[in-house]
Write a protein that holds these residues in place. Sequence first.
Motif, PDB file in Angstrom:
ATOM      1  N   VAL A  76       0.739  -1.239   0.033  1.00  0.00           N
ATOM      2  CA  VAL A  76       0.295  -0.091   0.038  1.00  0.00           C
ATOM      3  C   VAL A  76       0.861   1.376  -0.088  1.00  0.00           C
ATOM      4  O   VAL A  76       0.420   2.338  -0.537  1.00  0.00           O
ATOM      5  CB  VAL A  76      -0.780   0.256   1.224  1.00  0.00           C
ATOM      6  CG1 VAL A  76      -2.093  -1.067   1.010  1.00  0.00           C
ATOM      7  CG2 VAL A  76      -0.372   0.159   2.404  1.00  0.00           C
ATOM      8  N   MET A 161      -3.888  -4.677  -6.404  1.00  0.00           N
ATOM      9  CA  MET A 161      -3.595  -3.213  -5.939  1.00  0.00           C
ATOM     10  C   MET A 161      -2.264  -2.782  -6.620  1.00  0.00           C
ATOM     11  O   MET A 161      -2.286  -1.705  -6.930  1.00  0.00           O
ATOM     12  CB  MET A 161      -3.459  -3.289  -4.495  1.00  0.00           C
ATOM     13  CG  MET A 161      -4.864  -3.449  -3.569  1.00  0.00           C
ATOM     14  SD  MET A 161      -4.331  -3.484  -1.770  1.00  0.00           S
ATOM     15  CE  MET A 161      -3.688  -1.923  -1.687  1.00  0.00           C
ATOM     16  N   ASP A 164      -3.286  -1.858 -10.132  1.00  0.00           N
ATOM     17  CA  ASP A 164      -4.142  -0.845 -10.327  1.00  0.00           C
ATOM     18  C   ASP A 164      -3.118   0.473 -10.142  1.00  0.00           C
ATOM     19  O   ASP A 164      -3.451   1.473 -11.001  1.00  0.00           O
ATOM     20  CB  ASP A 164      -5.173  -0.685  -9.142  1.00  0.00           C
ATOM     21  CG  ASP A 164      -5.908   0.655  -8.918  1.00  0.00           C
ATOM     22  OD1 ASP A 164      -6.577   0.988 -10.199  1.00  0.00           O
ATOM     23  OD2 ASP A 164      -5.836   1.348  -7.920  1.00  0.00           O
ATOM     24  N   THR A 165      -2.310   0.387  -9.209  1.00  0.00           N
ATOM     25  CA  THR A 165      -1.363   1.569  -9.113  1.00  0.00           C
ATOM     26  C   THR A 165      -0.292   1.632 -10.267  1.00  0.00           C
ATOM     27  O   THR A 165      -0.234   2.812 -10.789  1.00  0.00           O
ATOM     28  CB  THR A 165      -0.299   1.409  -7.880  1.00  0.00           C
ATOM     29  OG1 THR A 165      -1.416   1.290  -6.566  1.00  0.00           O
ATOM     30  CG2 THR A 165       0.765   2.282  -7.507  1.00  0.00           C
ATOM     31  N   HIS A 188      -1.965   9.186  -4.679  1.00  0.00           N
ATOM     32  CA  HIS A 188      -2.827   7.950  -4.763  1.00  0.00           C
ATOM     33  C   HIS A 188      -2.314   6.964  -3.753  1.00  0.00           C
ATOM     34  O   HIS A 188      -3.276   6.349  -3.261  1.00  0.00           O
ATOM     35  CB  HIS A 188      -2.400   7.295  -6.322  1.00  0.00           C
ATOM     36  CG  HIS A 188      -3.089   5.939  -6.517  1.00  0.00           C
ATOM     37  ND1 HIS A 188      -4.271   5.822  -6.960  1.00  0.00           N
ATOM     38  CD2 HIS A 188      -2.360   4.889  -6.734  1.00  0.00           C
ATOM     39  CE1 HIS A 188      -4.456   4.603  -7.171  1.00  0.00           C
ATOM     40  NE2 HIS A 188      -3.324   4.126  -6.654  1.00  0.00           N
ATOM     41  N   THR A 189      -0.939   6.958  -3.394  1.00  0.00           N
ATOM     42  CA  THR A 189      -0.581   5.933  -2.548  1.00  0.00           C
ATOM     43  C   THR A 189      -1.012   6.301  -1.265  1.00  0.00           C
ATOM     44  O   THR A 189      -1.374   5.371  -0.451  1.00  0.00           O
ATOM     45  CB  THR A 189       1.091   6.330  -2.615  1.00  0.00           C
ATOM     46  OG1 THR A 189       1.452   5.711  -3.590  1.00  0.00           O
ATOM     47  CG2 THR A 189       1.728   5.354  -1.475  1.00  0.00           C
ATOM     48  N   ILE A 192      -4.652   5.180  -0.915  1.00  0.00           N
ATOM     49  CA  ILE A 192      -4.711   3.526  -0.916  1.00  0.00           C
ATOM     50  C   ILE A 192      -4.373   3.236   0.328  1.00  0.00           C
ATOM     51  O   ILE A 192      -4.877   1.995   1.078  1.00  0.00           O
ATOM     52  CB  ILE A 192      -3.817   3.162  -2.016  1.00  0.00           C
ATOM     53  CG1 ILE A 192      -4.055   3.367  -3.381  1.00  0.00           C
ATOM     54  CG2 ILE A 192      -3.266   1.487  -1.816  1.00  0.00           C
ATOM     55  CD1 ILE A 192      -5.531   2.619  -3.627  1.00  0.00           C
ATOM     56  N   ASP A 193      -3.386   3.442   1.057  1.00  0.00           N
ATOM     57  CA  ASP A 193      -3.026   3.247   2.532  1.00  0.00           C
ATOM     58  C   ASP A 193      -3.973   3.532   3.306  1.00  0.00           C
ATOM     59  O   ASP A 193      -4.397   2.770   4.402  1.00  0.00           O
ATOM     60  CB  ASP A 193      -1.976   4.301   2.758  1.00  0.00           C
ATOM     61  CG  ASP A 193      -1.224   3.726   4.094  1.00  0.00           C
ATOM     62  OD1 ASP A 193      -1.476   2.804   4.639  1.00  0.00           O
ATOM     63  OD2 ASP A 193      -0.247   4.543   4.604  1.00  0.00           O
ATOM     64  N   GLU A 195      -7.406   3.570   2.319  1.00  0.00           N
ATOM     65  CA  GLU A 195      -8.482   2.606   2.158  1.00  0.00           C
ATOM     66  C   GLU A 195      -8.230   1.297   2.254  1.00  0.00           C
ATOM     67  O   GLU A 195      -9.579   0.801   2.554  1.00  0.00           O
ATOM     68  CB  GLU A 195      -8.818   3.131   0.286  1.00  0.00           C
ATOM     69  CG  GLU A 195     -10.019   2.285  -0.062  1.00  0.00           C
ATOM     70  CD  GLU A 195      -9.773   2.512  -1.867  1.00  0.00           C
ATOM     71  OE1 GLU A 195     -10.707   2.003  -2.299  1.00  0.00           O
ATOM     72  OE2 GLU A 195      -8.919   3.196  -2.135  1.00  0.00           O
ATOM     73  N   TYR A 196      -7.547   1.012   2.515  1.00  0.00           N
ATOM     74  CA  TYR A 196      -7.063  -0.442   2.695  1.00  0.00           C
ATOM     75  C   TYR A 196      -6.534  -0.727   4.225  1.00  0.00           C
ATOM     76  O   TYR A 196      -5.748  -1.853   4.237  1.00  0.00           O
ATOM     77  CB  TYR A 196      -6.231  -1.084   1.490  1.00  0.00           C
ATOM     78  CG  TYR A 196      -6.766  -0.917   0.010  1.00  0.00           C
ATOM     79  CD1 TYR A 196      -7.872  -2.138  -0.098  1.00  0.00           C
ATOM     80  CD2 TYR A 196      -6.703   0.092  -0.761  1.00  0.00           C
ATOM     81  CE1 TYR A 196      -8.560  -2.062  -1.354  1.00  0.00           C
ATOM     82  CE2 TYR A 196      -7.434  -0.098  -1.956  1.00  0.00           C
ATOM     83  CZ  TYR A 196      -8.113  -1.200  -2.119  1.00  0.00           C
ATOM     84  OH  TYR A 196      -8.843  -1.145  -3.289  1.00  0.00           O
ATOM     85  N   MET A 247     -14.267   5.626  -6.219  1.00  0.00           N
ATOM     86  CA  MET A 247     -13.086   5.571  -5.402  1.00  0.00           C
ATOM     87  C   MET A 247     -13.548   6.304  -3.914  1.00  0.00           C
ATOM     88  O   MET A 247     -13.197   5.874  -2.797  1.00  0.00           O
ATOM     89  CB  MET A 247     -11.809   6.031  -5.556  1.00  0.00           C
ATOM     90  CG  MET A 247     -10.503   5.917  -4.974  1.00  0.00           C
ATOM     91  SD  MET A 247      -9.118   6.529  -5.538  1.00  0.00           S
ATOM     92  CE  MET A 247      -7.984   5.870  -4.333  1.00  0.00           C
TER      93      MET A 247
END
Length: 255
Positions: A76, A161, A164-165, A188-189, A192-193, A195-196, A247
């Motif tokens: 992530v 993931m 996707d990135t 984005h990173t 993601i960190d 979101e997950y 998202m």
Amino acid sequence: MTRTKQLPPDSPWQALQGIGAAGQDGVAQEIAAQVQQLILSRELSDGSRIPSERDLAVLLSTSRPTVSQAIRILVVKGLVESRRGSGAYVRLRPEVNLAASMSLMLEVDPESVASLAELRLSLESTGVVRAIERATPEELAEAERALRRLAGSAGDIASWMSADTYFHATLIGASHNTYLAAMFDSAHTALIDYEYRAWVDSGTVPRWLEPDRIGDLTAIHEPILRAVQRRDVDAALYAVRHHHEVMSRHLRLSA
């Protein structure tokens, strides 16, 4: 400390140290921090393969679930790329400090997640417009491969993931603006960190990545690429906006 026979004595991975019993609070975070430092010190080359979870567990005198959690943390963060059926690989990112700063801001003020998502939308919108103007045939071909990789990663959360990135980074990279690409990748990173988090902490699969929904999520990426291939600015911006709205729903569910 036990050393795995799978790694040569001069391997840079031998610098890792066992730091605690399996299941001890914070062990996965500490392992991730050690690997991150090894990556950022450039002891490891971009694209170099990470040892298997079994080998790392032996090397670090811990359990595979603990190592697996550490790898999720690094995925992530964008420092490790997971490839379905192949393993995990180092991804060197010069913008990692910028991403860490954004993640820290989000940690201090979780309510700002909508603002960060808005920034990501602005950066991606600008990036795809510039990609439409500047992308080479080779870059568009690589974006097509990235889309196929994304579709083929369904069912493997870490690989999906990473794919996707990579898909988004490939398109924004075609803008030929390294600062724009670095800022987008960092935003984005950080998202993601956020979101997950549940997946990182416990391996729980988010609802939107479960088998009956992953196909729909993968499908929202294709219109972005097709619009860029057709050099259609309006369609690209519409597709990017739709991705942003999906998202944003996931981010609200993660709160």
